[in-house]
Design an enzyme around this catalytic site. Structure first.
Site, mmCIF file in Angstrom:
data_model
loop_
_atom_site.group_PDB
_atom_site.id
_atom_site.type_symbol
_atom_site.label_atom_id
_atom_site.label_comp_id
_atom_site.label_asym_id
_atom_site.label_seq_id
_atom_site.Cartn_x
_atom_site.Cartn_y
_atom_site.Cartn_z
ATOM 1 C CD GLN A 19 42.625 35.717 32.756
ATOM 2 O OE1 GLN A 19 42.825 36.839 33.212
ATOM 3 N NE2 GLN A 19 43.598 34.861 32.539
ATOM 4 C CB CYS A 25 46.077 38.035 32.374
ATOM 5 S SG CYS A 25 47.817 37.601 32.184
ATOM 6 C CG HIS A 167 47.549 38.219 36.695
ATOM 7 N ND1 HIS A 167 46.929 37.665 35.599
ATOM 8 C CD2 HIS A 167 46.546 38.757 37.447
ATOM 9 C CE1 HIS A 167 45.623 37.862 35.673
ATOM 10 N NE2 HIS A 167 45.369 38.528 36.789
ATOM 11 C CG ASN A 194 42.253 39.993 38.301
ATOM 12 O OD1 ASN A 194 42.907 39.837 37.273
ATOM 13 N ND2 ASN A 194 42.225 39.092 39.259
#
Lengths: 233, 113
Positions: A19, A25, A167, A194
């Protein structure tokens, strides 16, 4: 429920993305969930566009009109699903590539490759989370990321971890016994994708312990949403 | 939330060694992650943040012994900078989500057998 399960082994998870320095996110968590749902509906893995949501999704919380999806300034996966239902769907990453900064909306409806059929919120129960994961594909979740800033590998299981969520990530699987801690027992864990690139964590992934004695570690069980995709030919 | 219940207040050998070598660790970090800073002032500031993050990683390691914690590409960022640049989830909970969005609660699935 299977004792171990990993959607990466079943082809429902795309490559790890990055990102950059942008608080987007939430859009990566959203695309990850829809990529999985679209794969389950069509058998085809499409890598989807985050930038479309960064640029075009300004959907607001109906109860708090000032709380809206705001590109690099943050957002929420469920409001993003809501935007996708209203707008018609998502373009591919190839057609609407990620830039890592806020831009003007260039959404082209004719280029939609994945559509949201429905989405729902999963109750704060680890068995239900696992069951929804296995049945519907990877799940969009929220997590407290305080330990992720220094994480390199292994199964994270901090003695103390805040539960306020900051997150958005993607839950792609779970293991039953992956580590032998000083707590003397092999413990189960969640596998989380992630969006900080492949060089972070375990090739872009994070592992965090799960129940029965350590439920909701770092708030991981408290904001889980599932999505289904429209079958398109 | 990340502070241990019992905070160590005296130094330990490993910690002292880490502090003494912080400059060398920082130089290695800058090379490894291709970092560049606009001037000496900025570099000195990032060095002090890096040192604080070395201590933080050590604290995380003590609190989270089944994972490995250490220097990452975020080691020159303060917690606030890290939050601003790399997180971005609007605060909410499952209960809030149900109220706030058009989502409904997922039906309960069987989990036996």
């Amino acid at each position: 429920l299977p004792t171990d399960f990993d959607w990466r082994e079943h082809g429902a998870v795309g490559p790890v993305k990055d990102q950059g320095s942008c608080g987007s996110c939430w859009s990566f968590s959203t695309t990850g969930a829809l990529e999985g749902a679209h794969y389950l509906a069509t058998g085809k893995l499409e890598v989807l566009s985050e930038q479309q949501m960064v640029d075009c999704d300004h959907e607001c919380d109906p109860l708090e009109p000032r709380s809206c999806d705001a590109g690099c300034n943050g957002g929420l996966m469920t409001t993003a699903f809501s935007y996708l239902q209203k707008s018609g769907g998502l373009e591919s990453e190839k057609d609407y590539p990620y830039t890592g900064s806020d831009g003007t909306c260039k959404f082209d409806k004719s280029k939609i490759v994945a559509q949201v059929k429905n989405f729902s919120v999963v109750s704060v129960d680890e068995d239900q989370i696992a069951a929804n994961l296995v049945k519907h594909g990877p799940l969009a979740i929220g997590i407290n990321a305080v330990f992720m800033q220094t994480y390199i590998g292994g199964v994270s299981c901090p003695y103390i971890c805040g539960r306020h969520l900051d997150h958005g990530v993607l839950l792609v699987g779970y293991g039953s016994a992956g580590y032998a801690p000083i707590r003397f027992k092999e413990k189960p864990y969640w596998i989380i994708k992630n969006s900080w690139g492949e060089n972070w964590g375990e090739n872009g992934y994070y592992k965090i312990c799960r129940g029965p004695h350590v439920q909701n570690k770092c708030g991981v069980d408290s904001m889980v949403s599932t999505v289904t995709a429209i079958h398109t030919s | 939330a990340e502070d241990p219940l019992i905070e160590q207040v005296v130094g330990d050998a490993a910690g002292d060694e880490l502090e003494l070598n912080a400059e060398a660790h920082f130089a290695s970090f800058v090379r490894r992650f291709g970092k560049s800073y606009r001037d000496d002032g900025e570099r000195a500031h990032r060095m002090s943040v890096f040192k604080a993050n070395l201590r933080r990683a050590r604290r995380h390691q003590r609190l989270d012994p089944t994972a490995l914690h250490g220097v990452t590409r975020f080691s020159d960022l303060t917690p606030a900078e890290f939050r601003r640049q790399f997180l971005g989830l609007r605060r909410s909970s499952s209960r809030d989500l149900l109220k706030a969005s058009s989502a409904h609660e997922a039906p309960i699935l069987p989990t036996d057998g």
